[in-house]
Design a protein around this motif. Structure first.
Motif, PDB file in Angstrom:
ATOM      1  N   LEU A 151     -40.301   5.521 -14.132  1.00  0.00           N
ATOM      2  CA  LEU A 151     -40.149   5.792 -12.705  1.00  0.00           C
ATOM      3  C   LEU A 151     -41.107   4.925 -11.888  1.00  0.00           C
ATOM      4  CD1 LEU A 151     -39.763   9.690 -12.664  1.00  0.00           C
ATOM      5  CD2 LEU A 151     -37.969   7.946 -12.669  1.00  0.00           C
ATOM      6  N   ALA A 152     -42.324   4.758 -12.374  1.00  0.00           N
ATOM      7  CA  ALA A 152     -43.274   3.869 -11.700  1.00  0.00           C
ATOM      8  C   ALA A 152     -42.746   2.447 -11.674  1.00  0.00           C
ATOM      9  CB  ALA A 152     -44.631   3.930 -12.408  1.00  0.00           C
ATOM     10  N   GLN A 153     -42.080   2.033 -12.748  1.00  0.00           N
ATOM     11  CA  GLN A 153     -41.536   0.676 -12.786  1.00  0.00           C
ATOM     12  C   GLN A 153     -40.398   0.508 -11.785  1.00  0.00           C
ATOM     13  OE1 GLN A 153     -42.768  -2.048 -14.521  1.00  0.00           O
ATOM     14  NE2 GLN A 153     -41.388  -2.974 -13.017  1.00  0.00           N
ATOM     15  N   LEU A 154     -39.575   1.541 -11.626  1.00  0.00           N
ATOM     16  CA  LEU A 154     -38.502   1.466 -10.628  1.00  0.00           C
ATOM     17  C   LEU A 154     -39.080   1.376  -9.210  1.00  0.00           C
ATOM     18  CD1 LEU A 154     -35.897   4.020 -12.052  1.00  0.00           C
ATOM     19  CD2 LEU A 154     -35.629   1.542 -11.854  1.00  0.00           C
ATOM     20  N   LYS A 155     -40.163   2.086  -8.966  1.00  0.00           N
ATOM     21  CA  LYS A 155     -40.828   1.975  -7.663  1.00  0.00           C
ATOM     22  C   LYS A 155     -41.318   0.543  -7.451  1.00  0.00           C
ATOM     23  CE  LYS A 155     -44.702   3.809  -4.947  1.00  0.00           C
ATOM     24  NZ  LYS A 155     -45.771   4.837  -4.861  1.00  0.00           N
ATOM     25  N   ASN A 156     -41.872  -0.061  -8.481  1.00  0.00           N
ATOM     26  CA  ASN A 156     -42.296  -1.466  -8.380  1.00  0.00           C
ATOM     27  C   ASN A 156     -41.111  -2.385  -8.100  1.00  0.00           C
ATOM     28  OD1 ASN A 156     -44.973  -0.786  -8.909  1.00  0.00           O
ATOM     29  ND2 ASN A 156     -44.797  -1.158 -11.109  1.00  0.00           N
ATOM     30  N   ASP A 157     -39.960  -2.091  -8.717  1.00  0.00           N
ATOM     31  CA  ASP A 157     -38.755  -2.885  -8.465  1.00  0.00           C
ATOM     32  C   ASP A 157     -38.363  -2.839  -6.997  1.00  0.00           C
ATOM     33  OD1 ASP A 157     -38.674  -3.341 -11.192  1.00  0.00           O
ATOM     34  OD2 ASP A 157     -37.010  -1.952 -11.567  1.00  0.00           O
ATOM     35  N   ILE A 158     -38.462  -1.652  -6.411  1.00  0.00           N
ATOM     36  CA  ILE A 158     -38.091  -1.496  -5.000  1.00  0.00           C
ATOM     37  C   ILE A 158     -38.990  -2.357  -4.120  1.00  0.00           C
ATOM     38  CG2 ILE A 158     -37.924   0.144  -3.086  1.00  0.00           C
ATOM     39  CD1 ILE A 158     -37.266   2.321  -5.171  1.00  0.00           C
ATOM     40  N   TYR A 159     -40.283  -2.320  -4.381  1.00  0.00           N
ATOM     41  CA  TYR A 159     -41.199  -3.160  -3.610  1.00  0.00           C
ATOM     42  C   TYR A 159     -40.933  -4.640  -3.854  1.00  0.00           C
ATOM     43  CZ  TYR A 159     -44.350   0.371  -1.614  1.00  0.00           C
ATOM     44  OH  TYR A 159     -44.887   1.386  -0.859  1.00  0.00           O
ATOM     45  N   ALA A 160     -40.616  -4.992  -5.082  1.00  0.00           N
ATOM     46  CA  ALA A 160     -40.381  -6.406  -5.411  1.00  0.00           C
ATOM     47  C   ALA A 160     -39.191  -6.987  -4.661  1.00  0.00           C
ATOM     48  CB  ALA A 160     -40.173  -6.560  -6.919  1.00  0.00           C
ATOM     49  N   HIS A 161     -38.278  -6.119  -4.220  1.00  0.00           N
ATOM     50  CA  HIS A 161     -37.101  -6.580  -3.479  1.00  0.00           C
ATOM     51  C   HIS A 161     -37.269  -6.453  -1.969  1.00  0.00           C
ATOM     52  CE1 HIS A 161     -35.276  -6.485  -7.481  1.00  0.00           C
ATOM     53  NE2 HIS A 161     -34.342  -7.286  -6.987  1.00  0.00           N
ATOM     54  N   GLY A 162     -38.518  -6.230  -1.517  1.00  0.00           N
ATOM     55  CA  GLY A 162     -38.794  -6.341  -0.092  1.00  0.00           C
ATOM     56  C   GLY A 162     -38.930  -5.056   0.683  1.00  0.00           C
ATOM     57  N   ALA A 163     -39.046  -3.918   0.010  1.00  0.00           N
ATOM     58  CA  ALA A 163     -39.209  -2.663   0.738  1.00  0.00           C
ATOM     59  C   ALA A 163     -40.536  -2.651   1.493  1.00  0.00           C
ATOM     60  CB  ALA A 163     -39.158  -1.481  -0.219  1.00  0.00           C
ATOM     61  N   VAL A 164     -40.514  -2.076   2.685  1.00  0.00           N
ATOM     62  CA  VAL A 164     -41.741  -1.871   3.454  1.00  0.00           C
ATOM     63  C   VAL A 164     -42.511  -0.683   2.885  1.00  0.00           C
ATOM     64  CG1 VAL A 164     -42.695  -1.471   5.763  1.00  0.00           C
ATOM     65  CG2 VAL A 164     -40.564  -2.763   5.495  1.00  0.00           C
ATOM     66  N   TYR A 165     -41.765   0.311   2.393  1.00  0.00           N
ATOM     67  CA  TYR A 165     -42.384   1.492   1.804  1.00  0.00           C
ATOM     68  C   TYR A 165     -41.473   2.023   0.703  1.00  0.00           C
ATOM     69  CZ  TYR A 165     -44.370   6.127   1.167  1.00  0.00           C
ATOM     70  OH  TYR A 165     -44.928   7.250   0.612  1.00  0.00           O
ATOM     71  N   ALA A 166     -42.056   2.520  -0.382  1.00  0.00           N
ATOM     72  CA  ALA A 166     -41.300   3.111  -1.482  1.00  0.00           C
ATOM     73  C   ALA A 166     -42.068   4.296  -2.027  1.00  0.00           C
ATOM     74  CB  ALA A 166     -41.048   2.088  -2.585  1.00  0.00           C
ATOM     75  N   ALA A 167     -41.342   5.303  -2.503  1.00  0.00           N
ATOM     76  CA  ALA A 167     -41.985   6.506  -3.028  1.00  0.00           C
ATOM     77  C   ALA A 167     -40.964   7.337  -3.780  1.00  0.00           C
ATOM     78  CB  ALA A 167     -42.607   7.325  -1.894  1.00  0.00           C
ATOM     79  N   MET A 168     -41.458   8.381  -4.417  1.00  0.00           N
ATOM     80  CA  MET A 168     -40.605   9.411  -5.005  1.00  0.00           C
ATOM     81  C   MET A 168     -40.395  10.492  -3.966  1.00  0.00           C
ATOM     82  SD  MET A 168     -41.235  11.485  -8.591  1.00  0.00           S
ATOM     83  CE  MET A 168     -42.509  12.578  -7.946  1.00  0.00           C
ATOM     84  N   THR A 169     -39.209  11.106  -3.936  1.00  0.00           N
ATOM     85  CA  THR A 169     -38.962  12.189  -3.003  1.00  0.00           C
ATOM     86  C   THR A 169     -39.136  13.536  -3.688  1.00  0.00           C
ATOM     87  OG1 THR A 169     -37.396  13.213  -1.461  1.00  0.00           O
ATOM     88  CG2 THR A 169     -36.455  12.132  -3.401  1.00  0.00           C
TER      89      THR A 169
END
Length: 267
Positions: free
Chosen positions: A218-236
């Motif tokens: 799950l931490a790696q998926l969060k990193n993926d989101i940031y790597a594709h340009g997200a301003v903010y990423a988190a778990m809900t």
């Protein structure tokens, strides 16, 4: 009678303290998203409940709980409900709570339009902690066990939200067992009212640390989101759905882990 129950994400989540009633006091931002189930109710000779779409596990039924609560305040005829389930369950999106809240709104609008939203929120709070939020939806700040709501200002207009889930089930009890409450921090509201660009370094979901430790994918998926340009990423919520907020529509995100569902929504 038909309506379209929405879902939500949590913008940060602080666990403040354990309460004497067994719940926890929290503070969180809650944002309604246009990803919907479909709920229909018909007057009928015999009460019934049926579903289609995603399979709903277990025996609990928050829609029928909502009907029972509503009947305490208003006489209504025998009803048959059908729910077409599209919001994945157990991922922190609040779909079950939304179904219950939208059932209350459907019944109110048809049989007792004089009942105001504040009264409907009180009914919703009898069903579950997140239910009251969905009576008005939008963007709100939640306190108490999640039922004490107030308006929240944040500049998210024209942003895109990406939801992604790897199919990992995190029980709410498991998530709370891994958290140490902390009420010494600055208010989450103060952080949420800062510009979106400031959230990455200060807006946290207290469940992430222990959940990510157990499920590093799950931490790696969060990193993926940031790597594709997200301003903010988190778990809900207590997980395991992750989300990213983007200023422009993201294209062709590549995931390092297998995912069960992903969805991009404009808000």
């Amino acid at each position: 009678m038909i309506n379209f129950p929405t879902c939500k994400i949590n913008l940060g989540l602080h666990i403040l303290r354990k309460r004497v009633d067994g719940y926890h006091d929290i503070e969180t931002g809650m944002l309604e998203l246009p990803f919907c189930d479909v709920l229909e109710a018909l007057e009928s000779d015999e009460a019934s409940f049926s579903t289609s779409g995603l399979e709903i596990p277990g025996r609990g039924n928050l829609i029928l709980d909502a009907e029972r609560v509503f009947r305490k305040y208003q006489e209504i005829p025998v009803l048959s409900f059908h729910l077409h389930k599209m919001i994945p369950m157990g991922g922190g999106l609040g779909g079950g709570s939304s179904d219950a809240a939208f059932a209350l709104k459907l019944l109110r609008d048809r049989y007792a339009p004089e009942i105001g939203n504040e009264h409907l929120k009180q009914m919703a709070a009898e069903i579950g902690s997140d239910c009251a939020f969905f009576i008005e939806g939008g963007l709100q700040f939640a306190e108490g066990r999640g039922e004490v709501l107030s308006p929240l200002q944040a500049d998210l207009k024209n942003c895109y939200i990406v939801l992604v889930n790897a199919g990992i089930h995190v029980s709410t009890k498991e998530a709370y067992d891994g958290v140490v409450p902390d009420e010494t921090r600055a208010s989450l509201r103060t952080i949420l009212e800062k510009p979106l660009s400031a959230w990455k370094d200060s807006l946290v979901n207290d469940f992430e640390e222990s959940v990510f430790r157990k499920y590093p994918e799950l931490a790696q998926l969060k990193n993926d989101i940031y790597a594709h340009g997200a301003v903010y990423a988190a778990m809900t919520g207590s997980g395991s759905t992750l989300f990213g907020i983007f200023r422009s529509e993201p294209k062709n995100i590549r995931w390092s882990q297998s995912v069960v569902y992903e969805k991009c929504l404009k808000i």
